[in-house]
Design a protein around this motif. Structure first.
Motif, PDB file in Angstrom:
ATOM      1  N   TYR A  69       0.827  -1.220   0.000  1.00 20.14           N
ATOM      2  CA  TYR A  69       0.000   0.000   0.000  1.00 20.14           C
ATOM      3  C   TYR A  69       0.861   1.269   0.000  1.00 20.14           C
ATOM      4  CZ  TYR A  69      -4.028  -2.963   0.443  1.00 20.14           C
ATOM      5  OH  TYR A  69      -4.991  -3.911   0.183  1.00 20.14           O
ATOM      6  N   GLN A 156      -7.811  -2.346   6.844  1.00 24.24           N
ATOM      7  CA  GLN A 156      -7.290  -1.392   7.833  1.00 24.24           C
ATOM      8  C   GLN A 156      -5.969  -0.781   7.365  1.00 24.24           C
ATOM      9  OE1 GLN A 156      -7.233  -4.023  11.270  1.00 24.24           O
ATOM     10  NE2 GLN A 156      -9.084  -3.073  12.102  1.00 24.24           N
ATOM     11  N   ALA A 158      -5.020  -0.461   4.242  1.00 23.18           N
ATOM     12  CA  ALA A 158      -5.328   0.429   3.098  1.00 23.18           C
ATOM     13  C   ALA A 158      -5.797   1.793   3.618  1.00 23.18           C
ATOM     14  CB  ALA A 158      -6.394  -0.213   2.212  1.00 23.18           C
ATOM     15  N   ASP A 159      -6.704   1.778   4.622  1.00 25.98           N
ATOM     16  CA  ASP A 159      -7.193   3.035   5.209  1.00 25.98           C
ATOM     17  C   ASP A 159      -6.044   3.816   5.850  1.00 25.98           C
ATOM     18  OD1 ASP A 159      -9.706   2.398   4.441  1.00 25.98           O
ATOM     19  OD2 ASP A 159     -10.416   1.749   6.413  1.00 25.98           O
ATOM     20  N   ALA A 161      -2.868   3.619   5.185  1.00 21.98           N
ATOM     21  CA  ALA A 161      -1.949   4.127   4.152  1.00 21.98           C
ATOM     22  C   ALA A 161      -2.490   5.428   3.570  1.00 21.98           C
ATOM     23  CB  ALA A 161      -1.760   3.076   3.065  1.00 21.98           C
ATOM     24  N   GLN A 162      -3.793   5.449   3.318  1.00 19.27           N
ATOM     25  CA  GLN A 162      -4.411   6.664   2.765  1.00 19.27           C
ATOM     26  C   GLN A 162      -4.232   7.821   3.748  1.00 19.27           C
ATOM     27  OE1 GLN A 162      -8.604   6.256   2.013  1.00 19.27           O
ATOM     28  NE2 GLN A 162      -8.359   7.199   0.023  1.00 19.27           N
ATOM     29  N   ARG A 163      -4.447   7.516   5.004  1.00 13.86           N
ATOM     30  CA  ARG A 163      -4.316   8.525   6.070  1.00 13.86           C
ATOM     31  C   ARG A 163      -2.866   9.043   6.134  1.00 13.86           C
ATOM     32  NH1 ARG A 163      -3.708  11.652   8.921  1.00 13.86           N
ATOM     33  NH2 ARG A 163      -4.209  12.103  11.078  1.00 13.86           N
ATOM     34  N   HIS A 165      -0.590   8.938   3.690  1.00  9.57           N
ATOM     35  CA  HIS A 165      -0.235   9.684   2.469  1.00  9.57           C
ATOM     36  C   HIS A 165      -0.808  11.096   2.494  1.00  9.57           C
ATOM     37  CE1 HIS A 165       1.644   6.157   1.013  1.00  9.57           C
ATOM     38  NE2 HIS A 165       0.561   5.507   0.689  1.00  9.57           N
ATOM     39  N   GLN A 166      -1.929  11.258   3.219  1.00  6.29           N
ATOM     40  CA  GLN A 166      -2.557  12.588   3.292  1.00  6.29           C
ATOM     41  C   GLN A 166      -1.858  13.487   4.333  1.00  6.29           C
ATOM     42  OE1 GLN A 166      -6.549  11.510   4.234  1.00  6.29           O
ATOM     43  NE2 GLN A 166      -7.176  11.233   2.115  1.00  6.29           N
TER      44      GLN A 166
END
Ligand code: SF4
Length: 167
Positions: A69, A156, A158-159, A161-163, A165-166
């Motif tokens: 991810y 979890q 994936a979520d 990782a998104q958090r 990256h932001q």
């Protein structure tokens, strides 16, 4: 306090009984400016052998899933609440957790992460400090063993990782 000094304290610590049966103290590792800290319960046999955290099967699985991810393990500070291996890999006793807590509190204060990821219920004793977001996910060893948990773990990560990256 510098992290190296803290590590030396951990290597020589005798504040609870766990040092007696362990080969190495395992303070944790990662960059000083890590935005994310991962916390497990205490080192396992592979970690005790090498003095490094999360390098056994569960650790490799965690690292591989993070990489999938787009999260590099080298960017994360990874540690455990308790810094020495337990006999027969038993759960650390309450007094052992209590004795070890000052080390992780100091690590959090030095690194000042934005996010602390608690690996499984075993990390629940991690002290909560103001200004930090705490996220609990399934422990990678459970995710490896049980299909449903593995699927949830992947979501979890994936979520998370998104958090990350932001951030
Ligand atoms: S587990 Fe923690 S408190 Fe116990 S001896 Fe090791 S470093 Fe010290």
């Amino acid at each position: 306090m510098a992290l190296d000094d803290l590590n030396l304290q951990i290597y020589g610590c005798k504040k609870c009984r766990l040092w007696q049966g362990a080969k190495h103290g395992v303070p944790g590792e990662g960059p000083l400016n890590a935005k994310v800290m991962f916390v497990g319960q205490n080192p396992g046999a592979d970690e005790d052998e090498t003095g490094r955290p999360f390098i056994g099967r569960a650790g490799k699985f965690l690292t591989k899933t993070l990489t999938e991810y787009g999260v590099k393990r080298e960017d994360i500070f990874i540690t455990n609440i308790v810094k020495h291996f337990s006999p027969k890999n038993r759960q650390p006793f309450e007094d052992e957790v209590r004795a070890c807590l000052p080390y992780i509190i100091t690590q959090i204060k030095i690194i000042k992460p934005d996010i602390i990821v608690l690996l499984g219920a075993s990390a629940k004793e991690t002290p909560r400090l103001d200004g930090i977001e705490y996220i609990q996910i399934i422990h990678p060893s459970a995710a490896m063993r049980f299909t449903k948990m593995g699927e949830k773990f992947r979501i979890q990560i994936a979520d998370l990782a998104q958090r990350i990256h932001q951030a």
